[in-house]
Scaffold this active site. Structure first.
Site, mmCIF file in Angstrom:
data_model
loop_
_atom_site.group_PDB
_atom_site.id
_atom_site.type_symbol
_atom_site.label_atom_id
_atom_site.label_comp_id
_atom_site.label_asym_id
_atom_site.label_seq_id
_atom_site.Cartn_x
_atom_site.Cartn_y
_atom_site.Cartn_z
ATOM 1 N N ASP A 125 0.834 -1.191 0.000
ATOM 2 C CA ASP A 125 0.000 0.000 0.000
ATOM 3 C C ASP A 125 0.869 1.242 0.000
ATOM 4 O O ASP A 125 2.045 1.188 0.333
ATOM 5 C CB ASP A 125 -0.857 0.031 1.275
ATOM 6 C CG ASP A 125 -1.981 -0.971 1.201
ATOM 7 O OD1 ASP A 125 -2.237 -1.478 0.104
ATOM 8 O OD2 ASP A 125 -2.587 -1.240 2.251
ATOM 9 N N LYS A 182 -1.031 3.079 -5.238
ATOM 10 C CA LYS A 182 -0.781 4.227 -6.095
ATOM 11 C C LYS A 182 -2.085 4.745 -6.710
ATOM 12 O O LYS A 182 -2.963 3.984 -7.068
ATOM 13 C CB LYS A 182 0.159 3.778 -7.205
ATOM 14 C CG LYS A 182 0.879 4.909 -7.877
ATOM 15 C CD LYS A 182 2.012 4.384 -8.741
ATOM 16 C CE LYS A 182 1.658 3.100 -9.475
ATOM 17 N NZ LYS A 182 2.785 2.441 -10.088
ATOM 18 N N MET A 235 -8.953 7.386 9.478
ATOM 19 C CA MET A 235 -9.393 8.060 8.248
ATOM 20 C C MET A 235 -10.419 9.148 8.566
ATOM 21 O O MET A 235 -11.399 9.319 7.846
ATOM 22 C CB MET A 235 -10.006 7.040 7.269
ATOM 23 C CG MET A 235 -8.992 6.010 6.817
ATOM 24 S SD MET A 235 -9.691 4.775 5.709
ATOM 25 C CE MET A 235 -10.280 3.531 6.840
HETATM 26 N N1 SAH Z 1 -4.640 -1.150 8.519
HETATM 27 C C1 SAH Z 1 -4.228 0.124 9.033
HETATM 28 C C2 SAH Z 1 -5.282 1.192 8.832
HETATM 29 C C3 SAH Z 1 -5.530 1.533 7.402
HETATM 30 S S1 SAH Z 1 -6.695 2.814 7.219
HETATM 31 C C4 SAH Z 1 -3.876 -0.020 10.508
HETATM 32 O O1 SAH Z 1 -4.143 -1.066 11.113
HETATM 33 O O2 SAH Z 1 -3.305 0.919 11.055
HETATM 34 C C5 SAH Z 1 -5.662 4.211 7.067
HETATM 35 C C6 SAH Z 1 -5.791 5.100 8.277
HETATM 36 O O3 SAH Z 1 -5.010 4.593 9.343
HETATM 37 C C7 SAH Z 1 -5.259 6.493 8.073
HETATM 38 O O4 SAH Z 1 -6.203 7.332 7.441
HETATM 39 C C8 SAH Z 1 -5.020 6.949 9.490
HETATM 40 O O5 SAH Z 1 -6.197 7.275 10.139
HETATM 41 C C9 SAH Z 1 -4.518 5.650 10.117
HETATM 42 N N2 SAH Z 1 -3.048 5.583 10.105
HETATM 43 C C10 SAH Z 1 -2.294 4.653 9.545
HETATM 44 N N3 SAH Z 1 -0.983 4.885 9.755
HETATM 45 C C11 SAH Z 1 -0.924 6.012 10.482
HETATM 46 C C12 SAH Z 1 0.142 6.787 11.021
HETATM 47 N N4 SAH Z 1 1.412 6.434 10.854
HETATM 48 N N5 SAH Z 1 -0.162 7.884 11.736
HETATM 49 C C13 SAH Z 1 -1.451 8.243 11.922
HETATM 50 N N6 SAH Z 1 -2.478 7.561 11.432
HETATM 51 C C14 SAH Z 1 -2.238 6.446 10.714
#
Ligand code: SAH
Length: 479
Positions: A249, A271, A384
């Site tokens: 991703d 992408k 998100m």
């Molecule tokens: N599977 C991922 C989530 C994917 S959805 C997980 O378990 O973390 C994508 C959302 O995750 C982003 O919009 C944000 O809200 C959050 N996110 C993922 N990485 C992040 C980071 N490094 N800092 C802050 N929010 C993050």
């Protein structure tokens, strides 16, 4: 000096350890694990060794050193801090043609004890002949990370079927092909997945049916964690080391991809093409095509694959097409961002539950149970959510969540450019705009979020603490 490497079978044999301290204790533990009958000679034993002596697990030779202690043993280890005594032991042992190790003294030692990676019956031993023990330790740590813990079970399985394998493949080249399949193929994965019976059947089936060794593809859904490469799990690292193809991703950064096998093919499926994401079914087709071509595919996702990651859909798709699928969990953004902002997600005084939710998509406003989310004694972690921050705030306030409920907005959590913005809920939309918060960002809402004001320890903190909140923070110390 060049040493002769040797693995000793000490099962049931008497060996001697001289010394009653921590070093001796470590040597005794390793010897007991190898099945030796251990005698410990020392005027005093530390509590752990004394416990072993009391239980009859080791025999204690009480008092000062006597050369007669060496009689009848197969090996001796001197683990005292008295160099003169160690030298005497070494000399007495030499007289009896007994192999002796003097801890931390290569010159006095007849045998050395290597640094070991233990996947019994597989043992990897490292020695620098005492020249650079720190280097041996580092190598050990590296190999420890790389070698799968299921390897021991695989070696045991191979050992059990060895006669059959030799019988089935008398030709050496064919046998090698079979072993390549055995060590690279699905058997290790089955053992890692705690499926020993299926692993056994896979070997028996292969022995019955296979001529050559056609590679079978697989897909591993791997959680890459929130961004800091140090937060990858060992399993994730191993999967990245073995992958032929990595479909990742956009959230997965270059630092994480740098941990992968150098010649792995990396494909960015997060992408945007002409402003649109690569459609999910395209990702599905890519995974399938590579797996069917016999490749080891890693589907690498930010955070955890099963938390807002569409991992469930991908797993179901692969299963439908008969592709083996392993899941490696990752540290999800809520857990990582909270930790890196100094916020405990639960707290005895403030939050007995945590809710992971997303405010993304047109349905979020209608399908979420706002009444339940407004409950004051729970922590909300919103994924998100940045684009829908006005709606989110308004709904929570409408349903009775207090306007001064603390929030922390964590942008680029765990990355060097991490920012934490903390303040009261009513000011969340305005503060997010004022600080031009971008993605990825996660919002934590609830009393615990106030702890960011005082305990944020990573990256930049932009604290907007109202007075009322300040008073609450003072009593928000962990109990
Ligand atoms: N599977 C991922 C989530 C994917 S959805 C997980 O378990 O973390 C994508 C959302 O995750 C982003 O919009 C944000 O809200 C959050 N996110 C993922 N990485 C992040 C980071 N490094 N800092 C802050 N929010 C993050």
């Amino acid at each position: 000096m060049k040493l002769y490497p040797l693995f000793a079978d000490l099962k049931g044999l008497p060996v001697l350890v001289i010394g009653g301290g921590t070093v001796a204790e470590r040597k005794v533990a390793a010897l007991l694990a190898a099945g030796a009958r251990v005698r410990v000679g020392a005027p005093q034993l530390n509590p752990a060794l004394a416990g072993l002596a009391d239980a009859g697990t080791v025999a204690w030779l009480d008092g000062g050193y006597r050369p007669a202690w060496l009689d009848g043993v197969w090996l001796a280890i001197a683990a005292t801090d008295d160099r003169a005594l160690n030298a005497r032991v070494a000399a007495d042992a030499a007289e009896r043609r007994l192999l002796v190790n003097v801890v931390d003294d290569a010159a006095l030692s007849r045998f050395h004890v290597p640094a070991v990676i233990d996947r019994s019956p597989l043992l990897v031993a490292i020695s620098t002949a005492g020249a650079a023990p720190a280097l041996a330790r580092r190598l050990r740590e590296t190999l420890e990370r790389l070698l799968d813990h299921a390897l021991g079970a695989l070696v045991t399985l191979a050992q059990r079927h060895r006669p059959r394998i030799v019988h089935r493949f008398p030709d050496l080249a064919e046998r090698r092909g079979f072993y390549d399949w055995l060590y690279d193929g699905p058997v290790l994965s089955l053992l890692r997945r705690a499926r020993p019976v299926e692993a056994e059947h896979a070997v028996l089936d292969a022995l019955r049916t296979r001529d050559a060794a056609p590679a079978k593809g697989s897909v591993t859904l791997v959680g890459a964690g929130p961004g800091d490469p140090g937060l990858l799990t060992l399993q994730a690292l191993r999967a990245l080391n073995q992958a032929d193809v990595i479909l990742h991703d956009q959230l997965v950064g270059a630092d994480v991809l740098a941990m992968a096998r150098r010649d792995a093919e990396c494909i960015d499926v997060g992408k945007r093409c002409a402003g649109r994401h690569v459609p999910q079914d395209h990702t599905h087709r890519l995974m399938l095509a590579h797996a069917q071509a016999g490749k080891r595919v890693v589907r690498l996702k930010g955070g955890d694959p099963f938390v807002f990651g569409r991992g469930g859909e991908e797993m179901a798709f692969l299963r439908r097409h008969g592709i083996d699928c392993e899941i490696v969990p990752g540290i999800t953004a809520a857990v990582a961002c909270a930790a890196y902002a100094g916020i405990p997600l639960t707290h005895r005084d403030h939050a007995q539950s945590v809710c992971l939710l997303t405010a993304h998509g047109k349905d979020a406003a209608d399908t979420l149970d706002w009444h339940a989310l407004a409950n004051p004694r729970q922590t909300l972690a919103v994924y998100m959510g940045v684009e829908r921050i006005d709606m989110l705030t308004a709904r929570l306030l409408e349903h009775g969540r207090r306007a001064d409920t603390p929030f922390a907005l964590i942008e680029n959590g765990t990355l060097p450019r991490q920012r934490v913005i903390a303040g009261p809920l009513h000011a969340l939309p305005a503060l997010a705009r004022r600080h031009k918060v971008g993605t990825p960002a996660l919002v934590i809402i609830g009393e615990v979020a106030a702890m960011a004001h005082d305990h944020a320890w990573f990256g930049e903190l932009l604290s907007h603490r109202p007075e009322a909140t300040a008073a609450r923070v003072a009593c928000a110390e962990p109990a």
